[in-house]
Design an enzyme around this catalytic site. Structure first.
Site, PDB file in Angstrom:
ATOM      1  N   CYS A 165      61.040 -27.617 -23.253  1.00  0.00           N
ATOM      2  CA  CYS A 165      61.348 -27.698 -21.855  1.00  0.00           C
ATOM      3  C   CYS A 165      61.361 -29.136 -21.320  1.00  0.00           C
ATOM      4  O   CYS A 165      60.162 -29.777 -21.558  1.00  0.00           O
ATOM      5  CB  CYS A 165      60.357 -26.879 -20.978  1.00  0.00           C
ATOM      6  SG  CYS A 165      60.492 -27.138 -18.988  1.00  0.00           S
ATOM      7  N   GLY A 166      62.378 -29.768 -20.994  1.00  0.00           N
ATOM      8  CA  GLY A 166      62.353 -31.281 -20.750  1.00  0.00           C
ATOM      9  C   GLY A 166      61.589 -31.574 -19.378  1.00  0.00           C
ATOM     10  O   GLY A 166      60.837 -32.489 -19.738  1.00  0.00           O
ATOM     11  N   HIS A 167      62.011 -30.805 -18.389  1.00  0.00           N
ATOM     12  CA  HIS A 167      61.150 -31.389 -17.230  1.00  0.00           C
ATOM     13  C   HIS A 167      59.799 -31.216 -17.324  1.00  0.00           C
ATOM     14  O   HIS A 167      58.912 -31.885 -17.199  1.00  0.00           O
ATOM     15  CB  HIS A 167      61.703 -30.597 -15.900  1.00  0.00           C
ATOM     16  CG  HIS A 167      60.952 -29.412 -15.442  1.00  0.00           C
ATOM     17  ND1 HIS A 167      61.192 -28.135 -16.204  1.00  0.00           N
ATOM     18  CD2 HIS A 167      59.610 -29.006 -14.831  1.00  0.00           C
ATOM     19  CE1 HIS A 167      60.214 -27.162 -15.769  1.00  0.00           C
ATOM     20  NE2 HIS A 167      59.336 -27.781 -15.003  1.00  0.00           N
ATOM     21  N   HIS A 195      70.468 -19.532 -19.767  1.00  0.00           N
ATOM     22  CA  HIS A 195      70.915 -20.737 -18.669  1.00  0.00           C
ATOM     23  C   HIS A 195      72.205 -20.664 -18.657  1.00  0.00           C
ATOM     24  O   HIS A 195      72.932 -20.859 -19.727  1.00  0.00           O
ATOM     25  CB  HIS A 195      70.366 -22.049 -19.216  1.00  0.00           C
ATOM     26  CG  HIS A 195      68.798 -22.041 -19.474  1.00  0.00           C
ATOM     27  ND1 HIS A 195      68.063 -21.390 -20.586  1.00  0.00           N
ATOM     28  CD2 HIS A 195      67.797 -22.598 -18.792  1.00  0.00           C
ATOM     29  CE1 HIS A 195      66.956 -21.624 -20.660  1.00  0.00           C
ATOM     30  NE2 HIS A 195      66.612 -22.297 -19.417  1.00  0.00           N
ATOM     31  N   ASP A 233      67.006 -24.142 -11.311  1.00  0.00           N
ATOM     32  CA  ASP A 233      66.089 -25.140 -11.695  1.00  0.00           C
ATOM     33  C   ASP A 233      66.285 -25.983 -10.516  1.00  0.00           C
ATOM     34  O   ASP A 233      67.238 -26.532 -10.042  1.00  0.00           O
ATOM     35  CB  ASP A 233      66.861 -25.828 -13.118  1.00  0.00           C
ATOM     36  CG  ASP A 233      65.544 -26.717 -13.836  1.00  0.00           C
ATOM     37  OD1 ASP A 233      64.909 -27.233 -12.952  1.00  0.00           O
ATOM     38  OD2 ASP A 233      65.661 -26.903 -14.937  1.00  0.00           O
ATOM     39  N   CYS A 275      67.019 -30.697 -15.223  1.00  0.00           N
ATOM     40  CA  CYS A 275      66.916 -29.925 -16.401  1.00  0.00           C
ATOM     41  C   CYS A 275      67.083 -30.868 -17.620  1.00  0.00           C
ATOM     42  O   CYS A 275      68.346 -31.327 -18.027  1.00  0.00           O
ATOM     43  CB  CYS A 275      67.829 -28.953 -16.504  1.00  0.00           C
ATOM     44  SG  CYS A 275      67.551 -27.540 -17.931  1.00  0.00           S
ATOM     45  N   GLY A 276      66.022 -30.976 -18.267  1.00  0.00           N
ATOM     46  CA  GLY A 276      65.865 -31.974 -19.457  1.00  0.00           C
ATOM     47  C   GLY A 276      66.752 -31.516 -20.863  1.00  0.00           C
ATOM     48  O   GLY A 276      67.493 -32.191 -21.359  1.00  0.00           O
ATOM     49  N   THR A 277      66.387 -30.220 -20.937  1.00  0.00           N
ATOM     50  CA  THR A 277      67.068 -29.595 -22.270  1.00  0.00           C
ATOM     51  C   THR A 277      68.428 -29.304 -21.810  1.00  0.00           C
ATOM     52  O   THR A 277      69.586 -29.554 -22.713  1.00  0.00           O
ATOM     53  CB  THR A 277      66.408 -28.548 -22.739  1.00  0.00           C
ATOM     54  OG1 THR A 277      66.367 -27.429 -21.655  1.00  0.00           O
ATOM     55  CG2 THR A 277      64.979 -28.763 -23.293  1.00  0.00           C
TER      56      THR A 277
END
Length: 333
Positions: free
Chosen positions: A91-93, A225, A250, A254-256
């Site tokens: 999870c990026g965020h 997603h 989101d 969204c980082g990923t």
């Protein structure tokens, strides 16, 4: 106060999206790797996830991170990512939130102007470089896991929508990337219910007809997603509505998903290495990104993405479970 469970947490948000970072009260999850720990958590700890993210302690778009001892010597902490859709590989965020919390609470040795935090995640090692001034984490740049396009110009038949064309890319999770206009919807929050319904229908159709699976880790698979691109999105500045299973958007860019989008653009020959990219969320917040190198994953061409964003601590709490609580595992309305 009576309690049969007490979990300490630091809450934050990353460009609008929450991360509940559990810092105490949780024993190490069994497993020799974080991927194994994620598998154990999916099988045995789902009620813990629900306790933290579902109502009444959470909400329908809640997410978080469970801090763990690292399973590898080159990492500072291990992390299991939780949200209402389940336990995520990455999870990026959430990583930006975790790194901010670790720095601002002093859980890692802090140096200025940059503190580097290495996190052991189910998807692999992730490095977070935290820009620090006066003890404050001002920005986090994460070097994400290797990302890649799985399919370009794929098509799937979706009930109510007909044939929908999409690209599938991986950035720590799988993302179907779709022009929003292709499903006949405008990029406006007034139509968010329709956009979300289209996203959920597309996820179901993809998983039934062409389910993606990570080429090097079969434990990572499925489409939860859909990144709906706004008109005018390109390889320098992209706007999107990120629809996520089981039914929410989101709030962050969204980082990923940003990593997956950059991998898709690179596979299309539109985003070279070392070129700035801006990804904008449905609420207008932004991450910046770039690709630093090429590599391969399971025989597929891949890229090494970096994503930058900001997080802010919003509170601290100890989440308790009273033995008479009628909702020990939370609920979904």
């Amino acid at each position: 106060m009576r309690a049969v469970r007490a979990l300490s947490a630091v809450d934050s948000h990353t460009e609008g999206m929450p991360t509940r970072v559990v810092t105490g009260g949780l024993a190490p999850v069994p497993g020799a790797t974080m991927a194994e720990r994620r598998g154990y958590a999916v099988a045995h700890l789902d009620e813990l996830r629900r306790f933290l993210v579902d109502e009444p302690r959470g909400h329908p778009a809640m997410s978080g991170a469970l801090l763990q001892p690292a399973t590898r010597p080159d990492a500072d902490f291990g992390v299991l990512y939780i949200e209402v859709s389940g336990f995520l590989p990455m999870c990026g965020h959430g990583t930006i939130g975790v790194a901010t919390v670790l720095v601002e609470t002093g859980m890692v040795a802090v140096s200025e102007p940059v503190t580097t935090v290495r996190l052991d995640t189910p998807a692999g090692l992730v490095e977070a470089r935290v820009a620090v001034r006066g003890g404050v984490a001002e920005q986090v740049t994460l070097r994400n896991v290797d990302s890649f396009a799985v399919a370009l110009d794929a098509a799937v038949t979706v009930p109510g929508l007909g044939e929908v064309r999409y690209d599938m890319a991986y950035g720590g999770n799988f993302y179907a990337i779709v022009e929003l206009a292709a499903v006949g919807l405008p990029f406006t929050r007034e139509r968010k219910d329709d956009i979300l319904a289209a996203g959920l229908a597309l996820m179901r159709a993809i998983d039934e007809q062409n389910r993606p699976v990570h080429p090097a880790d079969p434990g990572i698979g499925g489409c939860k997603h859909v990144q709906f691109l706004a008109p005018g999105s390109d390889a320098r500045h992209s706007r999107h509505a990120m629809a996520i299973h089981p039914g929410w958007f989101d709030r962050s860019p969204c980082g990923t998903g940003t990593s997956a989008r950059m991998a898709q653009l690179h596979a299309r020959g539109e985003l070279p290495l070392d070129t700035g990219f801006v990804n904008e969320s449905f609420i207008g917040t932004r991450f910046t990104g770039r690709l630093t190198a090429t590599t391969e994953v399971g025989g597929l061409p891949a890229v090494v993405p970096e994503v930058s964003g900001r997080a802010w601590i919003t509170g601290t709490a100890t989440y308790l479970l009273d033995p008479d609580d009628p909702f020990p595992h939370g609920f979904v309305l």
